[in-house]
Scaffold this active site. Structure first.
Site, PDB file in Angstrom:
ATOM      1  N   GLY A   1       5.040   5.617  -4.864  1.00 47.98           N
ATOM      2  CA  GLY A   1       6.337   5.009  -4.615  1.00 47.98           C
ATOM      3  C   GLY A   1       6.614   4.667  -3.160  1.00 47.98           C
ATOM      4  O   GLY A   1       5.855   5.019  -2.252  1.00 47.98           O
TER       5      GLY A   1
ATOM      6  N   PRO B   1      -5.599  -1.254  -5.948  1.00 49.87           N
ATOM      7  CA  PRO B   1      -6.556  -2.237  -6.469  1.00 49.87           C
ATOM      8  C   PRO B   1      -7.617  -2.583  -5.424  1.00 49.87           C
ATOM      9  O   PRO B   1      -7.370  -2.488  -4.218  1.00 49.87           O
ATOM     10  CB  PRO B   1      -5.665  -3.459  -6.768  1.00 49.87           C
ATOM     11  CG  PRO B   1      -4.273  -2.929  -6.846  1.00 49.87           C
ATOM     12  CD  PRO B   1      -4.220  -1.767  -5.908  1.00 49.87           C
TER      13      PRO B   1
ATOM     14  N   HIS C   1       0.823  -1.212   0.000  1.00 46.99           N
ATOM     15  CA  HIS C   1       0.000   0.000   0.000  1.00 46.99           C
ATOM     16  C   HIS C   1       0.858   1.263   0.000  1.00 46.99           C
ATOM     17  O   HIS C   1       0.416   2.309  -0.489  1.00 46.99           O
ATOM     18  CB  HIS C   1      -0.944  -0.007   1.208  1.00 46.99           C
ATOM     19  CG  HIS C   1      -2.144  -0.881   1.017  1.00 46.99           C
ATOM     20  ND1 HIS C   1      -3.435  -0.430   1.145  1.00 46.99           N
ATOM     21  CD2 HIS C   1      -2.243  -2.193   0.685  1.00 46.99           C
ATOM     22  CE1 HIS C   1      -4.278  -1.421   0.907  1.00 46.99           C
ATOM     23  NE2 HIS C   1      -3.576  -2.502   0.628  1.00 46.99           N
ATOM     24  N   ASP C   2       2.056   1.172   0.549  1.00 53.99           N
ATOM     25  CA  ASP C   2       2.952   2.320   0.493  1.00 53.99           C
ATOM     26  C   ASP C   2       3.532   2.497  -0.912  1.00 53.99           C
ATOM     27  O   ASP C   2       3.445   3.573  -1.507  1.00 53.99           O
ATOM     28  CB  ASP C   2       4.090   2.159   1.508  1.00 53.99           C
ATOM     29  CG  ASP C   2       5.036   3.349   1.512  1.00 53.99           C
ATOM     30  OD1 ASP C   2       4.542   4.488   1.400  1.00 53.99           O
ATOM     31  OD2 ASP C   2       6.257   3.148   1.630  1.00 53.99           O
TER      32      ASP C   2
END
Length: 418
Positions: free
Chosen positions: A131, A221, A125-126
């Site tokens: 990035g 997503p 998620h980071d």
């Protein structure tokens, strides 16, 4: 005169020979051994061509005139200062950094095994949003909303683990190791702890001074995505279909709450029926684990309010107490390795997809395309291939959109800009 010139030349040769005799042969040998080990380690194949797991085409090699280990290290640090990730970036400034991260994660894992999938999800998620810059760790402040507040990150965990890791790093080497490096290295350690592969990582990432809540909402997503959306989403970050299938193998570990797939069990696409792609026995198992009344209240579309937000509403005190009490009820969930521990990382996940036993719709959709299904079949039958590809893809993910000096900063507290 000719004799004098010959004598001078002879003396020069003797000086050169004497100098070479006293050259530090060990350092020269070390240089060539390092090159040999690197060449040997980079011989993994990907697709039909050689693919270096070091991905060094993105980073210039060190100058070959560095003949001693000290000189090479100085050159590495100089290279890093102008914006490149390198191996052992903290060798001089905090040589124990990776050991501290490894030890901290392992100690926490012994007490709380659930931190492993949490860290794996955290790094995804980071890195997937602007990035690998630790922007996901920042708390909201005036004028900046945190990525933590994005609906896609509501169930994200692992922040406290990074806090502990970072505090230990700060105690040993104040202001040296970035939160971004801590996240990717902690995630790698968590993968190893659940049976996944080791993969080498360059370091030298810097921390973002901004958080990107809106980007997190629209770029990450969704568990409800169909195959075309999955491919489009991952392709936008540079991943092909093979890499997409291998990266989703991260769903081999952890738990998934029923609210993320309850629609597949009772009301798939508004049909008031189940997802026809699901195995019937597996459908019964999931229905027994997920109570419809409870999971309906906890569906992803109904965003929960924090205690402070509830108090600021016009709800009566009794309604606020009821909602707060409901929030404390443990959400129903199922383990991704639902058949029990012991299966190798990745094996059960891909075999389950071929049997129509994928828990999330986004996972089961990998069997809906010809190429993606080919890789599902390949990984289901060859865990070594999966481990190799997963390691390669995690390396690629960990290098997405990184900040390097002089960009960004080194946060002392991962939750706020220094």
């Amino acid at each position: 005169m000719d004799f004098t010139r010959k004598l001078s030349f002879l003396v020069l040769l003797l000086c050169v020979l004497f100098s070479l005799q006293n050259q530090d042969v060990d350092d020269i040998n070390e240089m060539f051994e390092f090159s040999s080990r690197t060449d040997k380690y980079c011989s993994l194949s990907h697709d039909d061509s050689q693919y270096s797991i070091f991905d060094d085409h993105l980073f210039p090699p060190l100058p070959m005139f560095a003949t001693t280990s000290v000189e090479r290290r100085k050159l590495q640090q100089q290279t890093a200062s102008v914006g490149y990730l390198i191996y052992d970036y903290y060798q001089q400034t905090c040589p124990q950094a990776e050991r501290i991260i490894r030890s901290s994660v392992r100690n926490l894992f012994r007490k709380r095994p659930q931190i492993a999938p949490a860290l794996l999800r955290l790094v995804f998620h980071d890195c997937f949003v602007e990035g690998c810059d630790a922007s996901v760790l920042l708390d909201s402040v005036e004028g900046m909303h945190s990525e933590k507040e994005s609906p896609t990150n509501e169930s994200l965990k692992g922040y406290d683990v990074i806090d502990i890791v970072k505090s230990e790093l700060e105690e040993a080497c104040p202001g040296v190791v970035s939160c971004a490096d801590a996240v990717v290295l902690a995630a790698r350690e968590s993968i190893i702890l659940v049976g996944g592969p080791f993969y080498p990582l360059k370091t030298g990432r810097r921390d973002s001074v901004s958080s990107f809540a809106e980007d997190a909402t629209f770029e990450l997503p969704s568990p409800q995505d169909d195959l075309s959306k999955i491919i489009e989403s991952f392709s936008s970050k540079g991943f092909d279909e093979r890499e997409t299938v291998s990266l989703l193998g991260a769903h081999s570990t952890g738990v998934i709450h029923c609210k993320f797939f309850v629609n597949r069990l009772f009301n798939f696409s508004g049909t008031n029926s189940s997802d026809p792609s699901m195995d019937s026995e597996f459908l019964s198992l999931l229905r027994s684990k997920c109570n419809t009344n409870q999971t309906t209240l906890m569906s992803p579309t109904s965003k929960s309010l924090s205690p402070s937000q509830l108090i600021s509403t016009s709800l009566s005190p009794s309604s606020i107490i009821h909602k707060l009490s409901s929030a404390l009820v443990e959400e129903p969930a199922i383990k991704m390795d639902f058949e029990g521990p012991g299966e190798s990382f990745g094996t059960l996940y891909y075999r389950s997809l071929l049997q129509g036993r994928g828990i999330l719709y986004v996972d089961q959709q990998l069997t809906a395309g010809e190429e993606t299904k080919t890789w599902v079949q390949a990984y289901a039958s060859d865990v070594s291939l999966f481990h190799k590809d997963f390691g390669l893809t995690m390396m690629k993910l960990s290098n997405l959109g990184v900040l390097t000096a002089p960009m960004g900063q080194i946060r002392k507290d991962c939750r706020k800009v220094s």
